[in-house]
Design an enzyme around this catalytic site. Structure first.
Site, short mmCIF file in Angstrom:
data_model
loop_
_atom_site.label_atom_id
_atom_site.label_comp_id
_atom_site.label_asym_id
_atom_site.label_seq_id
_atom_site.Cartn_x
_atom_site.Cartn_y
_atom_site.Cartn_z
N ARG A 156 0.83 -1.21 0.00
CA ARG A 156 0.00 0.00 0.00
C ARG A 156 0.87 1.26 0.00
NH1 ARG A 156 -3.12 -3.57 3.68
NH2 ARG A 156 -1.25 -3.33 4.93
N ILE A 157 1.82 1.36 0.95
CA ILE A 157 2.62 2.57 1.05
C ILE A 157 3.61 2.66 -0.11
CG2 ILE A 157 4.33 3.78 2.48
CD1 ILE A 157 2.89 2.55 4.95
N ARG A 178 7.23 -9.72 -3.16
CA ARG A 178 7.15 -11.18 -3.28
C ARG A 178 6.24 -11.60 -4.42
NH1 ARG A 178 5.97 -12.19 2.98
NH2 ARG A 178 4.32 -10.76 2.38
N ILE A 234 11.20 4.68 5.45
CA ILE A 234 10.01 5.06 6.24
C ILE A 234 9.35 3.82 6.82
CG2 ILE A 234 9.45 7.27 5.12
CD1 ILE A 234 7.79 3.95 4.14
N ALA A 235 10.01 2.66 6.72
CA ALA A 235 9.35 1.40 7.12
C ALA A 235 9.62 1.09 8.58
CB ALA A 235 9.82 0.28 6.20
N ARG A 236 10.67 0.33 8.83
CA ARG A 236 11.11 0.04 10.20
C ARG A 236 12.63 0.09 10.20
NH1 ARG A 236 6.92 1.34 11.71
NH2 ARG A 236 5.29 0.14 12.78
N GLU A 265 15.50 2.53 17.82
CA GLU A 265 14.64 3.66 18.14
C GLU A 265 14.21 3.65 19.60
OE1 GLU A 265 12.10 4.02 14.71
OE2 GLU A 265 10.56 4.89 16.00
N HIS A 283 10.29 9.67 13.45
CA HIS A 283 9.17 8.75 13.16
C HIS A 283 7.86 9.54 12.97
CE1 HIS A 283 8.02 4.28 13.65
NE2 HIS A 283 7.12 4.88 12.90
N GLY A 285 6.00 9.56 10.24
CA GLY A 285 5.20 8.99 9.14
C GLY A 285 3.73 9.35 9.12
P1 NAP Z 1 1.75 -3.77 2.95
O1 NAP Z 1 0.64 -3.21 2.12
O2 NAP Z 1 1.55 -5.07 3.61
O3 NAP Z 1 3.04 -3.80 2.00
C1 NAP Z 1 4.21 -4.48 2.35
C2 NAP Z 1 4.99 -4.83 1.09
O4 NAP Z 1 6.20 -5.47 1.49
C3 NAP Z 1 4.31 -5.78 0.13
O5 NAP Z 1 4.55 -5.35 -1.18
C4 NAP Z 1 4.99 -7.12 0.38
O6 NAP Z 1 5.07 -7.90 -0.80
C5 NAP Z 1 6.37 -6.68 0.75
N1 NAP Z 1 7.03 -7.66 1.62
C6 NAP Z 1 6.57 -8.16 2.78
N2 NAP Z 1 7.47 -9.02 3.30
C7 NAP Z 1 8.50 -9.04 2.44
C8 NAP Z 1 9.72 -9.74 2.42
N3 NAP Z 1 10.04 -10.62 3.39
N4 NAP Z 1 10.57 -9.52 1.39
C9 NAP Z 1 10.22 -8.66 0.40
N5 NAP Z 1 9.07 -7.96 0.36
C10 NAP Z 1 8.23 -8.16 1.37
O7 NAP Z 1 2.14 -2.76 4.11
P2 NAP Z 1 2.02 -1.15 4.11
O8 NAP Z 1 0.68 -0.74 4.61
O9 NAP Z 1 2.49 -0.64 2.81
O10 NAP Z 1 3.07 -0.81 5.27
C11 NAP Z 1 4.43 -1.18 5.15
C12 NAP Z 1 5.17 -0.93 6.46
O11 NAP Z 1 5.41 0.46 6.61
C13 NAP Z 1 4.41 -1.30 7.74
O12 NAP Z 1 4.49 -2.68 8.02
C14 NAP Z 1 5.08 -0.44 8.79
O13 NAP Z 1 6.11 -1.15 9.44
C15 NAP Z 1 5.67 0.70 8.00
N6 NAP Z 1 5.03 1.99 8.36
C16 NAP Z 1 5.79 3.01 8.85
C17 NAP Z 1 5.19 4.20 9.20
C18 NAP Z 1 5.97 5.36 9.77
O14 NAP Z 1 5.43 6.09 10.59
N7 NAP Z 1 7.21 5.59 9.35
C19 NAP Z 1 3.81 4.38 9.04
C20 NAP Z 1 3.08 3.33 8.51
C21 NAP Z 1 3.69 2.12 8.18
P3 NAP Z 1 3.84 -8.84 -1.30
O15 NAP Z 1 2.66 -7.96 -1.45
O16 NAP Z 1 4.30 -9.38 -2.58
O17 NAP Z 1 3.65 -9.84 -0.20
#
Ligand code: NAP
Length: 316
Positions: A156-157, A178, A234-236, A265, A283, A285
């Protein structure tokens, strides 16, 4: 049912929580201690935890039959919760996907632009009082329009970042994930991370945290990046091997980095803080009133569904 919310919330979320639930809202802004987590599982039916509240196997092991039935996490990232241990203890887990997407993508673009155009360094220069005035070769950064973007994790992000870069800056988008993605504009999946790192001007980390992605961006990935390239996270924090990143920045093997998150962190090493070629945000985000309220409402929607005996809208 008794609900514990582990941090102060926006006024809108507090008002709804008080109107709909028998709620205790913890006043501290710090993460829960081990004892507080044990008490949360033992003394409450429902808990709304958030980032850093480390509900790991050890905590679940200490509460034989938890009163708590649901951890309705405030936030999309839930790597601080051991979901398998929760499930074994009969505790459901939910999160708040979607509510965070645009705000976090905006923060990624903030960092990308700041890092490319040396905005933090320039801001420090003006504040110092030492700015000598404009000249044609002063503080030359990296042009952004028309460049290449690499997204690690086109979820999503990641897709929201790619959309901004494609439509806003005419950038060509590459990614790893993936599975194949079709976000509705041209994107190219590359087979591995090192190829992605070598191909792009801006590499953005957007995968979830956790054991599977820990140090995904390691010294080899950083070594594959071009010297003019920038890394944005911006992830972790733990997804990037922080020590290797510090070395790459110190030795100017990459041009810069923009970080919203850190491996240990809230500790940010002095070596990182000493560098001019890194932009450091605390942080931020999802840090807007609307988004934090949307996240709180989404977490409360999950709690309300559980109380009503309905399926959780955002079970993980
Ligand atoms: P999401 O929609 O689940 O997207 C995660 C992406 O990562 C998917 O494309 C997934 O691929 C891929 N992925 C997952 N595990 C993987 C692996 N082992 N190797 C390679 N690719 C992998 O999540 P999102 O809503 O975009 O959020 C992503 C992350 O951003 C959150 O989990 C959070 O930790 C972080 N975040 C940070 C902030 C901040 O304040 N900085 C705010 C919000 C979120 P597939 O779809 O192919 O499985």
């Amino acid at each position: 049912m008794k609900l514990l919310i582990t941090r102060p919330m926006t006024a809108a979320v507090v008002a709804r929580a008080r109107a709909e639930f028998d709620v205790v809202i913890r006043s501290e802004t710090t993460v829960l201690s081990h004892d507080e987590m044990v008490s949360a599982l033992r003394d409450y039916d429902l808990v709304m935890p958030t980032l850093g509240d480390g509900f790991d196997a050890g905590v679940f092991a200490e509460v034989a039959e938890p009163r708590c039935r649901l951890l309705a996490n405030f936030g999309v990232g839930f790597n601080h919760i051991d979901v398998a241990a929760a499930s074994a203890a009969g505790v459901l887990v939910s999160n708040t996907p979607g509510a965070v997407t645009d705000a976090t993508a905006d923060t990624a673009l903030t960092l990308l632009l700041m890092s490319a155009r040396r905005a933090a360094e320039g801001e420090r220069l003006v504040r110092s009082g030492d700015w000598p005035g404009w000249h044609p070769t002063q503080m030359l950064g990296q042009h952004v329009t028309g460049k290449t973007l690499g997204v690690i994790g086109m979820g999503r992000i990641g897709a929201a970042i790619a959309r901004r870069c494609h439509f806003g800056f005419g950038m060509q988008v590459f990614y790893t994930a993936r599975s194949d993605k079709s976000p509705g504009f041209p994107v190219t999946r590359l087979p591995d991370l090192q190829q992605l790192a070598a191909a792009v001007d801006f590499l953005v980390v957007a995968v979830p945290g956790g054991a599977e992605t820990r140090h995904l961006v390691d010294e080899h990935v950083l070594a594959a990046m071009q010297p003019h390239a920038h890394l944005i996270n911006i992830a972790r924090g733990e997804v990037v091997q922080q020590q290797a990143l510090v070395a790459a920045l110190q030795e100017q093997r990459i041009a810069g980095a923009g970080l919203d998150v850190y491996e240990f962190e809230p500790e940010v090493p002095q070596a990182l803080r000493d560098l001019d070629n890194v932009t450091l945000l605390p942080h931020l985000g999802t840090a807007t009133e609307e988004v934090r309220s949307d996240m709180g409402h989404m977490a409360l929607d999950n709690i309300a569904a559980f109380v009503a005996g309905a399926p959780l809208p955002n079970a993980v």
